[in-house]
Scaffold this motif. Structure first.
Motif, short mmCIF file in Angstrom:
data_model
loop_
_atom_site.label_atom_id
_atom_site.label_comp_id
_atom_site.label_asym_id
_atom_site.label_seq_id
_atom_site.Cartn_x
_atom_site.Cartn_y
_atom_site.Cartn_z
N PRO A 109 6.18 -11.63 2.75
CA PRO A 109 7.53 -11.87 3.25
C PRO A 109 8.61 -11.70 2.18
O PRO A 109 9.75 -11.34 2.51
CB PRO A 109 7.47 -13.33 3.75
CG PRO A 109 6.31 -13.93 3.05
CD PRO A 109 5.34 -12.83 2.85
N LEU A 110 8.24 -11.94 0.91
CA LEU A 110 9.23 -11.73 -0.15
C LEU A 110 9.59 -10.25 -0.28
O LEU A 110 10.76 -9.90 -0.46
CB LEU A 110 8.70 -12.28 -1.47
CG LEU A 110 8.56 -13.80 -1.55
CD1 LEU A 110 7.87 -14.21 -2.85
CD2 LEU A 110 9.91 -14.49 -1.43
N ALA A 111 8.59 -9.38 -0.20
CA ALA A 111 8.85 -7.94 -0.24
C ALA A 111 9.65 -7.51 1.00
O ALA A 111 10.57 -6.69 0.91
CB ALA A 111 7.54 -7.17 -0.33
N LEU A 112 9.29 -8.08 2.15
CA LEU A 112 10.02 -7.75 3.38
C LEU A 112 11.47 -8.16 3.27
O LEU A 112 12.38 -7.41 3.65
CB LEU A 112 9.34 -8.44 4.57
CG LEU A 112 9.90 -8.13 5.96
CD1 LEU A 112 9.71 -6.65 6.27
CD2 LEU A 112 9.23 -8.99 7.02
N ALA A 113 11.71 -9.36 2.74
CA ALA A 113 13.09 -9.84 2.58
C ALA A 113 13.89 -8.94 1.64
O ALA A 113 15.10 -8.81 1.79
CB ALA A 113 13.08 -11.28 2.06
N ALA A 114 13.20 -8.35 0.67
CA ALA A 114 13.86 -7.46 -0.29
C ALA A 114 13.91 -6.02 0.20
O ALA A 114 14.37 -5.14 -0.52
CB ALA A 114 13.14 -7.51 -1.63
N ASN A 115 13.43 -5.79 1.43
CA ASN A 115 13.39 -4.44 2.00
C ASN A 115 12.62 -3.49 1.08
O ASN A 115 13.04 -2.37 0.81
CB ASN A 115 14.79 -3.90 2.25
CG ASN A 115 14.80 -2.69 3.17
OD1 ASN A 115 13.91 -2.53 4.01
ND2 ASN A 115 15.80 -1.82 3.01
N ALA A 116 11.48 -3.99 0.61
CA ALA A 116 10.65 -3.22 -0.34
C ALA A 116 9.33 -2.83 0.32
O ALA A 116 8.77 -3.57 1.14
CB ALA A 116 10.38 -4.06 -1.58
N GLY A 117 8.84 -1.68 -0.06
CA GLY A 117 7.50 -1.30 0.34
C GLY A 117 6.48 -2.10 -0.46
O GLY A 117 6.79 -2.65 -1.52
N LEU A 118 5.26 -2.17 0.06
CA LEU A 118 4.20 -2.91 -0.63
C LEU A 118 2.90 -2.15 -0.48
O LEU A 118 2.50 -1.78 0.63
CB LEU A 118 4.08 -4.33 -0.07
CG LEU A 118 3.15 -5.29 -0.82
CD1 LEU A 118 3.64 -6.73 -0.68
CD2 LEU A 118 1.71 -5.21 -0.33
N LYS A 119 2.26 -1.90 -1.61
CA LYS A 119 0.96 -1.23 -1.61
C LYS A 119 -0.03 -2.06 -2.41
O LYS A 119 0.32 -2.58 -3.47
CB LYS A 119 1.05 0.18 -2.22
CG LYS A 119 1.87 1.17 -1.41
CD LYS A 119 1.87 2.54 -2.08
CE LYS A 119 2.67 3.56 -1.28
NZ LYS A 119 2.67 4.91 -1.96
N VAL A 120 -1.25 -2.16 -1.89
CA VAL A 120 -2.31 -2.87 -2.59
C VAL A 120 -3.42 -1.87 -2.89
O VAL A 120 -3.88 -1.16 -2.00
CB VAL A 120 -2.87 -4.02 -1.74
CG1 VAL A 120 -3.91 -4.81 -2.53
CG2 VAL A 120 -1.75 -4.94 -1.28
N PHE A 121 -3.85 -1.83 -4.14
CA PHE A 121 -4.85 -0.87 -4.57
C PHE A 121 -6.15 -1.59 -4.92
O PHE A 121 -6.19 -2.40 -5.85
CB PHE A 121 -4.34 -0.06 -5.76
CG PHE A 121 -3.11 0.75 -5.44
CD1 PHE A 121 -3.22 1.98 -4.83
CD2 PHE A 121 -1.85 0.25 -5.72
CE1 PHE A 121 -2.09 2.73 -4.52
CE2 PHE A 121 -0.71 0.97 -5.41
CZ PHE A 121 -0.83 2.22 -4.80
N ASP A 122 -7.18 -1.32 -4.15
CA ASP A 122 -8.51 -1.89 -4.34
C ASP A 122 -9.24 -1.07 -5.40
O ASP A 122 -9.63 0.08 -5.15
CB ASP A 122 -9.25 -1.85 -3.00
CG ASP A 122 -10.69 -2.36 -3.09
OD1 ASP A 122 -11.27 -2.34 -4.19
OD2 ASP A 122 -11.25 -2.72 -2.04
N LEU A 123 -9.41 -1.66 -6.57
CA LEU A 123 -10.03 -0.95 -7.69
C LEU A 123 -11.50 -1.34 -7.79
O LEU A 123 -11.93 -2.04 -8.70
CB LEU A 123 -9.28 -1.25 -8.98
CG LEU A 123 -7.80 -0.83 -8.99
CD1 LEU A 123 -7.06 -1.42 -10.16
CD2 LEU A 123 -7.67 0.69 -8.97
N ALA A 124 -12.27 -0.88 -6.81
CA ALA A 124 -13.71 -1.12 -6.77
C ALA A 124 -14.04 -2.61 -6.87
O ALA A 124 -14.77 -3.05 -7.75
CB ALA A 124 -14.42 -0.34 -7.88
#
Length: 328
Positions: A109-124
């Motif tokens: 929700p913090l990223a949403l409030a900032a109108n920011a994209g969010l990506k999560v990278f699963d590193l094995a």
């Protein structure tokens, strides 16, 4: 001049760090000129003026923007955490990544409030790095490959990058990297006495690691290497960076140790309130934007700081100038 390559994987990274694009001082000068013409006393916006000039210098724009911010979270696991039965384990990191994907973590929700994209990278996540008390975290080839992955992770376009981490083991590997970089005792880099025996054993195992990239390889992990890569790529793409918590700052510190100007385009988003984080921020020469006591490492503090950075750009870009209102 770039160093001549020897065929060793780390040479490519060192060469990149020796050829980093410089700041755009013409854009910064244009920003200062406009700022001086605004209908306000010079310096009256405090640190907002500094942030605005930073954006101009590193985006290369006389009027910088924050229209497409991105929060990038790098997730990794570490076998060393099995030595700390009450500490976070690989399964906890997997659960956190699933929560992030479902939109239920604090940063969502913090990223949403900032109108920011969010990506999560699963590193094995299902393949934890080896126990650094008895082995190296990564081979040189694997470390460089992960740095390269981090460089590619920001493809797709952004004008402000926030880097954070989701990791079971950051409270061991990040302090270990910091201690090795600066030659300090492990106790200087953790507030948790229960971790000291493990940290001390890891430091003893890798006491000969002196080169910053070797320290990253032997004591760090995939998430730190990927964050380092993202920071490098952002520099070449004229993208300012907000560093989140201790783990992100530890990854940045590796680059700073190789090339002191490597973090010129970075700002520290916040301070967690821990003595080790404060000490690390001083080592890399960063004054945090926010001081809210946030101890999460997942980009939450950086997501909050986006609004402040955007406000700096918008305020000073859209304020009236003295010429516009006919005053001297």
């Amino acid at each position: 001049m770039p160093r001549s390559l020897t065929g060793m994987p780390f040479d490519d990274i060192r060469n990149l760090l020796e050829t980093l694009p410089p700041p755009d001082e013409e854009a910064a000068a244009n920003w200062r000129e406009r700022n001086a013409s605004l209908v306000k006393p010079v310096g009256s916006l405090g640190r907002l003026e500094e942030i605005g000039e930073h954006l101009a210098r590193w985006q290369g724009l006389g009027r910088p923007t924050v229209d497409r911010p991105l929060v990038a979270i790098f997730a990794g696991t570490h076998e060393v955490m099995k030595r700390v039965p009450l500490g976070p384990q690989a399964s906890d990191t997997r659960a956190e990544v699933e929560l992030l994907a479902a939109g239920g973590a604090a940063v969502n929700p913090l990223a949403l409030a900032a109108n920011a994209g969010l990506k999560v990278f699963d590193l094995a996540l299902d393949l934890p790095t080896p126990d650094i008390c008895v082995d190296d975290a990564l081979t040189e080839q694997a470390c460089v490959a992960t740095i390269a992955f981090g460089m590619e992770s920001i493809a797709g376009g952004t004008d402000l990058l926030c880097v954070g981490a989701s990791t079971g083991g950051n409270n061991i590997v990040a302090p270990a990297v910091a201690a090795a970089l600066y030659g300090d005792k492990p106790s200087d880099w953790t507030d948790d006495e229960a971790l000291l025996p493990t940290l001390e054993r890891a430091m003893k195992q890798h006491e000969n690691a002196k080169d910053p990239l070797e320290i990253l390889r032997q004591l760090g992990g995939r998430e730190l290497a990927a964050i380092a890569g993202a920071i490098i790529a952002a520099r070449f793409q004229k993208i300012p960076v907000l560093l989140d918590g201790f783990t992100a700052c530890a990854a940045a510190a590796v680059l700073h140790a190789v090339e002191p100007t490597a973090l010129g385009h970075c700002l520290a988003a916040h301070r967690s309130g821990s003595a080790p984080h404060d000490k690390l921020l001083k080592k890399i020469g960063k004054t945090p934007l926010l001081d809210l006591g946030i101890t999460l490492e997942d980009g939450s503090g950086a997501a909050l700081a986006i609004t402040l950075v955007r406000a700096s750009a918008v305020c000073q870009s859209e304020m009236a100038t003295r010429d516009q209102i006919g005053t001297n």
